[in-house]
Design a protein around this motif. Structure first.
Motif, PDB file in Angstrom:
ATOM      1  N   PRO A 191       0.833  -1.222   0.000  1.00 28.68           N
ATOM      2  CA  PRO A 191       0.000   0.000   0.000  1.00 28.68           C
ATOM      3  C   PRO A 191       0.856   1.257   0.000  1.00 28.68           C
ATOM      4  O   PRO A 191       1.899   1.313   0.647  1.00 28.68           O
ATOM      5  N   THR A 192       0.413   2.244  -0.743  1.00 23.60           N
ATOM      6  CA  THR A 192       1.187   3.470  -0.874  1.00 23.60           C
ATOM      7  C   THR A 192       1.356   4.172   0.473  1.00 23.60           C
ATOM      8  O   THR A 192       0.441   4.211   1.298  1.00 23.60           O
ATOM      9  N   THR A 193       2.548   4.711   0.699  1.00 21.60           N
ATOM     10  CA  THR A 193       2.827   5.455   1.928  1.00 21.60           C
ATOM     11  C   THR A 193       3.363   6.851   1.646  1.00 21.60           C
ATOM     12  O   THR A 193       3.521   7.639   2.576  1.00 21.60           O
ATOM     13  N   GLY A 194       3.647   7.157   0.405  1.00 20.96           N
ATOM     14  CA  GLY A 194       4.223   8.457   0.098  1.00 20.96           C
ATOM     15  C   GLY A 194       3.756   9.049  -1.215  1.00 20.96           C
ATOM     16  O   GLY A 194       3.955  10.234  -1.477  1.00 20.96           O
ATOM     17  N   LEU A 195       3.124   8.238  -2.070  1.00 22.37           N
ATOM     18  CA  LEU A 195       2.644   8.714  -3.360  1.00 22.37           C
ATOM     19  C   LEU A 195       1.132   8.844  -3.291  1.00 22.37           C
ATOM     20  O   LEU A 195       0.408   7.843  -3.198  1.00 22.37           O
ATOM     21  N   LEU A 210       0.149   6.615  -9.150  1.00 21.18           N
ATOM     22  CA  LEU A 210       0.114   5.380  -8.367  1.00 21.18           C
ATOM     23  C   LEU A 210      -0.325   4.212  -9.242  1.00 21.18           C
ATOM     24  O   LEU A 210       0.275   3.135  -9.226  1.00 21.18           O
ATOM     25  N   ILE A 211      -1.370   4.419 -10.039  1.00 22.93           N
ATOM     26  CA  ILE A 211      -1.885   3.343 -10.889  1.00 22.93           C
ATOM     27  C   ILE A 211      -0.939   3.051 -12.044  1.00 22.93           C
ATOM     28  O   ILE A 211      -0.605   1.894 -12.321  1.00 22.93           O
ATOM     29  N   LEU A 212      -0.469   4.095 -12.710  1.00 20.02           N
ATOM     30  CA  LEU A 212       0.386   3.902 -13.885  1.00 20.02           C
ATOM     31  C   LEU A 212       1.781   3.425 -13.516  1.00 20.02           C
ATOM     32  O   LEU A 212       2.435   2.731 -14.283  1.00 20.02           O
ATOM     33  N   GLY A 213       2.237   3.793 -12.321  1.00 21.00           N
ATOM     34  CA  GLY A 213       3.566   3.374 -11.899  1.00 21.00           C
ATOM     35  C   GLY A 213       3.658   1.892 -11.616  1.00 21.00           C
ATOM     36  O   GLY A 213       4.712   1.279 -11.770  1.00 21.00           O
ATOM     37  N   GLY A 214       2.533   1.309 -11.186  1.00 16.68           N
ATOM     38  CA  GLY A 214       2.486  -0.132 -10.999  1.00 16.68           C
ATOM     39  C   GLY A 214       3.219  -0.660  -9.796  1.00 16.68           C
ATOM     40  O   GLY A 214       3.304  -1.877  -9.599  1.00 16.68           O
ATOM     41  N   GLU A 215       3.769   0.224  -8.937  1.00 11.02           N
ATOM     42  CA  GLU A 215       4.551  -0.245  -7.793  1.00 11.02           C
ATOM     43  C   GLU A 215       3.701  -0.336  -6.521  1.00 11.02           C
ATOM     44  O   GLU A 215       3.747  -1.314  -5.799  1.00 11.02           O
ATOM     45  N   GLY A 216       2.935   0.711  -6.240  1.00 20.32           N
ATOM     46  CA  GLY A 216       2.154   0.741  -5.013  1.00 20.32           C
ATOM     47  C   GLY A 216       0.790   0.105  -5.193  1.00 20.32           C
ATOM     48  O   GLY A 216       0.269  -0.009  -6.314  1.00 20.32           O
ATOM     49  N   LYS A 217       0.200  -0.310  -4.081  1.00 17.99           N
ATOM     50  CA  LYS A 217      -1.131  -0.930  -4.097  1.00 17.99           C
ATOM     51  C   LYS A 217      -2.172   0.108  -3.720  1.00 17.99           C
ATOM     52  O   LYS A 217      -2.007   0.848  -2.760  1.00 17.99           O
ATOM     53  N   TYR A 218      -3.252   0.142  -4.506  1.00 17.79           N
ATOM     54  CA  TYR A 218      -4.391   0.994  -4.190  1.00 17.79           C
ATOM     55  C   TYR A 218      -5.506   0.124  -3.633  1.00 17.79           C
ATOM     56  O   TYR A 218      -5.971  -0.805  -4.299  1.00 17.79           O
ATOM     57  N   VAL A 219      -5.904   0.382  -2.403  1.00 19.03           N
ATOM     58  CA  VAL A 219      -7.019  -0.335  -1.800  1.00 19.03           C
ATOM     59  C   VAL A 219      -8.301   0.354  -2.247  1.00 19.03           C
ATOM     60  O   VAL A 219      -8.520   1.536  -1.970  1.00 19.03           O
ATOM     61  N   ASP A 220      -9.139  -0.379  -2.952  1.00 17.64           N
ATOM     62  CA  ASP A 220     -10.271   0.180  -3.688  1.00 17.64           C
ATOM     63  C   ASP A 220     -11.324   0.804  -2.765  1.00 17.64           C
ATOM     64  O   ASP A 220     -11.964   0.126  -1.960  1.00 17.64           O
TER      65      ASP A 220
END
Length: 541
Positions: free
Chosen positions: A11-15, A21-31
């Protein structure tokens, strides 16, 4: 052929930019888009406000709303809103999103300058003329009208983050604060004047320090801060730890030698417990703190690292409280809804800032507040001690570190024999320990700071134990005295049978008698006895 190890998103902590966030593909977005759809649908109230503590995902929420209204459907593939009849897919609306932290200045004049610069930037974004004459509120009014007139839909969306930042800057300068507040009142009032052309307005902030004045010009806003329908909009629920975050908890558990249930329970004790609605028992975790724990696979006080709320710590000092006293504050719901900058009521400050949360709603409607979790408890204690000790904090930290190591490696006896006496010996002169209550409070503060599993004022059939500490070697029931003897403390604990609630536990149970001697400004050697119905001989640690 070896298969590549699956990379688990955290889960994202800084972005907090949703498209990145979505396009970078690294962090998780909790819907959360099902809630955002309900929030922003054309049948919902379109002029909204919500307050939440810092680092609770407000900026990410606004960024997600912006992408929704701009119709960027490609970003929402696989999310709940992708299957819903969202208006933005067919009819995007121009969005103007900004944070009022950009309008913060060291002086009133710099504040005005920065606020005008913000409006100028909005005009450039909209491609409309900027008229720099007159009051900045008038400039904002001109922008809103021109932007709406240029919009294909005849309407615009306005998203405002950190609405209270310019005011918070001058909390120690009430004369300037009043001038800044007056400007912001007129500025925000233009949103109401132009509400007919604003399809959707969302304002966010940490506190309502300015609600009585600034918000008098925004009385058309619907305040969602305590709404049961949106109690879980910001933050992660325990159910989400079982769902989209399960694989992250599993990794955390494996790294820490735990099973899933143990890891989840411990994570919740550290980061969960925030309840934002008296009408819903739903609780959420601080999303940034939980995300950092899942990323590092370590329990830590990440809240402290995001910046100590000096104003709140100073307010606690001013009313002669310490963090151990804050659990159990009882308030009327209205006391949590408004916080006046001139008086700064402690309960509202602590609740809105995330240092206290709703623990229980009484039949009368009054609310019991309490510290939400271990992370916040640690932040309050450390912030308070740091504010008192100032430059002496580094020496105190060394004592705390020694006590933490000794508690883990050598157990309770060393803690009582060495560390506790050292802690009281190191109490600064300005910490006036004038009675038993004061001595007990500082004991609890010290124990909390070193991570001991301890609680204060535990009820039994005959009265209250001053504190109860659980250790791998047993359960220790404390009784304090001031200017008497440790033996007298033991005698009271045994006579009142304070240990009875724990006598059936699998661990041995002990009484601990502690006496603070005001003549020496320290404690005598604590006495420890096994707790049983027939009293054995007392023995010094």
């Amino acid at each position: 052929m070896e298969t590549a190890e699956k990379k688990i998103k955290v889960p994202t902590t800084g972005l907090f930019d949703f498209p990145k966030l979505i396009l970078g593909g690294e962090g998780k977005y909790v819907d959360k888009t099902d809630l955002l759809y309900r929030l922003a649908s054309s049948t919902a109230d379109a002029q909204l406000f919500i307050s939440r503590p810092r680092r609770f995902g407000k900026s990410l929420m606004l960024s997600t709303l912006q992408a929704m209204f701009e119709g960027r459907r490609e970003l929402f593939k696989g999310l709940a809103i992708d299957k819903l009849p969202w208006e933005g897919w067919e009819r995007p609306t121009p969005v103007y999103s900004f944070t009022m932290s950009r309008a913060v200045g060291e002086t009133y004049e710099l504040f005005i300058e920065q606020l005008a610069k913000l409006v100028r930037g909005l005009c450039v974004q909209a491609g409309v003329p900027y008229v720099g004459d007159g009051a900045v509120s008038g400039q904002f009014d001109d922008f809103l009208q021109a932007a709406a007139a240029k919009s294909p839909t005849g309407q615009i969306v306005v998203l405002i983050d950190e609405y209270d930042e310019p005011v918070a800057k001058f909390l120690d300068d009430l004369d300037t604060l009043k001038k800044v507040r007056a400007v912001l009142h007129d500025f925000y009032e233009k949103l109401k004047v132009n509400s007919g052309t604003i399809r959707f307005l969302m304002m966010t902030g940490v506190t309502k320090l300015t609600k009585l004045s600034i918000f008098s010009g925004l009385n058309h806003l619907t305040d969602l801060s305590m709404s049961p329908d949106y109690a879980t909009l910001l933050g992660y629920t325990p159910e989400e730890l079982d769902g989209p975050l399960r694989e992250n908890v599993e990794v955390f558990a494996a790294k820490n030698g735990m099973d899933f249930d143990k890891a989840k329970k411990t994570l919740l004790s550290w980061y969960d417990g925030y309840r934002f609605s008296p009408d819903s028992e739903a609780k959420v975790c601080n999303p940034v703190s939980l995300g950092k724990a899942l990323k590092t696979c370590k329990f830590a006080n990440y809240w402290e690292a995001t910046g100590q709320a000096t104003m709140i710590v100073n307010r606690i000092k001013a009313v002669d409280e310490i963090p151990a006293d804050l659990n159990g504050m009882v308030v009327d719901p209205l006391e949590l809804d408004v916080c006046d900058a001139e008086t700064m009521p402690l309960a509202a400050l602590l609740y809105q800032g995330g240092y206290l949360t709703i623990k229980r709603v009484r039949p009368s409607g009054r609310i019991d507040l309490g510290i939400p979790n271990e992370e916040v408890s640690s932040s309050l204690a450390k912030g308070y001690v740091s504010a008192l000790l100032r430059n002496g904090m580094s020496d105190w930290n060394e004592d705390l570190a020694d006590a933490q190591d000794d508690l883990i490696e050598k157990g309770i006896e060393t803690l009582l024999k060495k560390n506790l006496k050292a802690a009281f010996a190191a109490v600064p002169h300005e910490w006036h320990i004038e009675d038993e209550k004061e001595a007990k409070r500082y004991f609890l503060l010290f124990m909390k700071l070193i991570g001991a599993d301890i609680s204060g004022e535990r009820q039994s059939a005959r009265g209250r134990a001053d504190a109860v500490l659980a250790d791998k070697s047993g359960i220790y029931v404390f009784e304090f005295k001031y200017g008497k003897t440790a033996q007298e403390a033991l005698a009271q604990a045994r006579t009142k049978e304070y240990a009875n609630p724990w006598l059936d536990a699998s661990l041995p149970v002990f009484y601990v008698g502690v006496n603070y001697d005001p003549s020496t400004r320290g404690i005598d050697d604590p006495l420890v006895e096994p707790a049983s119905r027939s009293a054995p001989t007392s023995a010094s640690c």
